[in-house]
Motif scaffolding. Structure first.
Motif, PDB file in Angstrom:
ATOM      1  N   THR B  85       0.572  -1.353  -0.389  1.00 20.46           N
ATOM      2  CA  THR B  85       0.229  -0.113   0.213  1.00 20.46           C
ATOM      3  C   THR B  85       1.126   1.221   0.205  1.00 20.46           C
ATOM      4  OG1 THR B  85      -0.542  -0.575   2.961  1.00 20.46           O
ATOM      5  CG2 THR B  85      -2.313  -1.426   0.942  1.00 20.46           C
ATOM      6  N   ILE B  88       1.969   3.399  -3.284  1.00 20.21           N
ATOM      7  CA  ILE B  88       0.862   3.716  -4.062  1.00 20.21           C
ATOM      8  C   ILE B  88       1.286   5.462  -4.841  1.00 20.21           C
ATOM      9  CG2 ILE B  88       0.016   6.110  -2.173  1.00 20.21           C
ATOM     10  CD1 ILE B  88      -2.642   5.181  -3.803  1.00 20.21           C
ATOM     11  N   LEU B  99      -1.126   9.977   1.788  1.00 18.19           N
ATOM     12  CA  LEU B  99      -1.950   8.529   1.708  1.00 18.19           C
ATOM     13  C   LEU B  99      -1.692   7.663   2.623  1.00 18.19           C
ATOM     14  CD1 LEU B  99      -2.403   8.804  -2.060  1.00 18.19           C
ATOM     15  CD2 LEU B  99      -4.070   9.203  -0.790  1.00 18.19           C
ATOM     16  N   TRP B 104      -5.785   7.160   5.609  1.00 20.21           N
ATOM     17  CA  TRP B 104      -6.252   6.986   4.413  1.00 20.21           C
ATOM     18  C   TRP B 104      -5.607   5.487   4.545  1.00 20.21           C
ATOM     19  CZ3 TRP B 104      -8.763   8.759   0.654  1.00 20.21           C
ATOM     20  CH2 TRP B 104      -9.000  10.298   0.998  1.00 20.21           C
ATOM     21  N   PHE B 105      -4.334   4.733   3.830  1.00 20.91           N
ATOM     22  CA  PHE B 105      -4.149   3.741   4.111  1.00 20.91           C
ATOM     23  C   PHE B 105      -3.579   3.257   4.875  1.00 20.91           C
ATOM     24  CE2 PHE B 105      -4.870   3.838  -0.757  1.00 20.91           C
ATOM     25  CZ  PHE B 105      -5.541   3.237  -0.718  1.00 20.91           C
ATOM     26  N   THR B 107      -0.540   2.609   6.573  1.00 22.34           N
ATOM     27  CA  THR B 107       0.747   1.386   5.459  1.00 22.34           C
ATOM     28  C   THR B 107       1.421   1.372   6.572  1.00 22.34           C
ATOM     29  OG1 THR B 107       2.019   4.106   5.102  1.00 22.34           O
ATOM     30  CG2 THR B 107       0.436   2.375   3.636  1.00 22.34           C
ATOM     31  N   ALA B 113      -2.158  -4.905   0.443  1.00 26.81           N
ATOM     32  CA  ALA B 113      -3.734  -5.127   0.685  1.00 26.81           C
ATOM     33  C   ALA B 113      -3.591  -6.968  -0.180  1.00 26.81           C
ATOM     34  CB  ALA B 113      -4.298  -4.206  -0.248  1.00 26.81           C
ATOM     35  N   ILE B 135      -8.691  -4.509   1.997  1.00 27.59           N
ATOM     36  CA  ILE B 135      -7.519  -3.418   2.550  1.00 27.59           C
ATOM     37  C   ILE B 135      -7.833  -3.025   3.924  1.00 27.59           C
ATOM     38  CG2 ILE B 135      -7.229  -1.234   1.803  1.00 27.59           C
ATOM     39  CD1 ILE B 135      -8.806  -1.687  -0.603  1.00 27.59           C
ATOM     40  N   ARG B 136      -7.063  -3.001   4.756  1.00 26.65           N
ATOM     41  CA  ARG B 136      -7.280  -2.444   5.999  1.00 26.65           C
ATOM     42  C   ARG B 136      -8.235  -3.678   6.301  1.00 26.65           C
ATOM     43  NH1 ARG B 136      -7.282   4.220   7.260  1.00 26.65           N
ATOM     44  NH2 ARG B 136      -7.336   3.136   9.152  1.00 26.65           N
ATOM     45  N   ARG B 165     -14.470   3.492  -1.973  1.00 26.48           N
ATOM     46  CA  ARG B 165     -12.796   3.437  -1.357  1.00 26.48           C
ATOM     47  C   ARG B 165     -13.819   3.374   0.023  1.00 26.48           C
ATOM     48  NH1 ARG B 165     -12.510   8.690   1.048  1.00 26.48           N
ATOM     49  NH2 ARG B 165     -13.903  10.025   0.314  1.00 26.48           N
ATOM     50  N   VAL B 170     -10.610   3.526   3.430  1.00 25.69           N
ATOM     51  CA  VAL B 170      -9.846   4.657   2.878  1.00 25.69           C
ATOM     52  C   VAL B 170     -10.394   5.697   2.507  1.00 25.69           C
ATOM     53  CG1 VAL B 170      -8.149   4.772   0.801  1.00 25.69           C
ATOM     54  CG2 VAL B 170      -8.993   2.718   1.227  1.00 25.69           C
TER      55      VAL B 170
END
Lengths: 183, 195
Positions: B85, B88, B99, B104-105, B107, B113, B135-136, B165, B170
């Protein structure tokens, strides 16, 4: 009132453009001031989107206005103005035109260099002017703010001069930019 | 050869033979579903999203996948994709600096992901992969329609699917607002593969 300018007055076309742009600039300046001072929020981003859309619209209107001025005669300045005042007024208006272009252009460059997309009022997406560049975005940001202050100063002079003509000198200068019957 | 066999014993053996072949098919197939390596220089795991109503594109620079695909053995075909992730890249340092954040992600907490298919099936236009996208730690089924063209030892895979999203967490908090960034994100997969 005629659409086109005459020797002693501004036509409806020039007046409409003047006041549309005036309202646009006032709103864009106010939005800009509020949005940069807001903490991150949905509102902040909505104001940014609105500010950018308005800026691009003003840029288009200013270009149209320059063309319109080009293909129209420019009314004479009142004979009551001294040559020095006439020169000063000319320089002031030249500065206003320059700033009306530089203000939206520096914003457009700033947005482009940040590589943010720009969709005008959610209607049409316009391409970015420059490649992504942090340095350029930084420079454009400083320019945009500098132009803001210079524009604010010139606008104070412009509005002050118009009011002086109307209330102190009692001449037609302000009235001929208004859609009212002239004395 | 079978056709010349006319005795009942012959039919029995024919039946037995077909039965053995049929029961052996999945085994044969498991070795037939080809493993493919992604040619990263010619591949892109990208997406299209909106910011303040304007479209922009981005991509994940770092991803890897266990790709098994044979057009004639979809049952044993399978994609197992892992995406870093933090890789990006949306071409905007200002945007990209946000991000990896928790909203957001995130990370740090969720560096990867995943997309793992459960089924790949043929459609009128090509194929579609039914898989779980994570994701997450939010997992939802995502059906990815795609085309696959094999030419010799190389293959091209192209697919796109629009996801929400917000379902994957996200862009949270103030970023949840669609005027900031649209909820719909179109994931675009363009892969070149080799076997």
């Amino acid at each position: 009132m005629k659409i086109r300018n005459t020797r002693d007055g501004w036509g409806a076309g020039a007046q409409l453009l003047h006041w549309l742009i005036a309202a646009g600039i006032a709103t864009a300046m106010l939005l800009g001031w509020i949005m940069v001072n807001l903490p991150n929020s949905a509102t902040k981003f909505e104001l940014y989107a609105l500010h950018k859309s308005l800026g691009i619209t003003i840029l288009a209107l200013v270009l149209l206005r320059i063309v319109w001025r080009w293909i129209n005669m420019v009314p004479d300045m009142p004979g009551t103005l001294s040559p020095r005042e006439q020169k000063l007024a000319g320089a002031g208006h030249m500065a206003l035109y320059a700033l009306m272009l530089l203000m939206p252009l520096s914003g457009y460059v700033l947005n482009s260099a940040a590589n943010f997309p720009l969709n005008v009022f959610g209607l049409v997406q316009i391409p970015n002017l420059t490649p992504e560049s942090e340095t350029l975005a930084e420079v454009a940001s400083v320019m945009h703010l500098t132009f803001f202050w210079v524009l604010a100063a010139v606008l104070v002079a412009h509005i002050g001069a118009a009011l002086r003509h109307h209330f102190v000198l009692h001449d037609d200068v302000l009235r001929r930019m208004l859609p009212v019957r002239r004395r | 050869m079978f056709r010349s066999t006319s005795s009942s014993a012959g039919r029995f053996f024919l039946g037995l033979g077909l039965g053995v072949i049929a029961s052996a098919l999945p085994m044969l197939a498991s070795s037939a579903a080809t493993g493919w390596e992604i040619v990263h220089d010619e591949s892109r795991l990208g997406f299209e999203a909106t910011q303040q109503g304007g479209r922009f594109e981005g991509r994940f620079e770092d991803f890897r996948a266990d790709m098994r695909f044979s057009a004639d053995d979809l049952a044993m075909s399978r994609f197992d994709v892992t995406v870093a992730t933090g890789s990006i890249n949306t071409g905007s340092s200002q945007r990209d600096s946000n991000l990896p954040d928790a909203e957001w992600f995130d990370t740090d907490a969720f560096p990867e992901a995943y997309y793992v298919t459960r089924e790949i099936r043929a459609t009128t236009d090509g194929y579609e992969a039914v898989g779980d996208l994570t994701i997450r730690d939010n997992t939802h089924e995502v059906v990815l329609p795609f085309t696959w063209q094999t030419e010799g030892d190389r293959a091209e895979m192209n697919g796109a699917v629009t996801i929400d999203r917000v379902r994957f967490g996200v862009g949270q908090g103030e970023w949840r607002d669609p005027s900031v960034a649209g909820h719909e994100v179109k994931v675009v997969v363009d892969l070149t593969l080799e076997r």
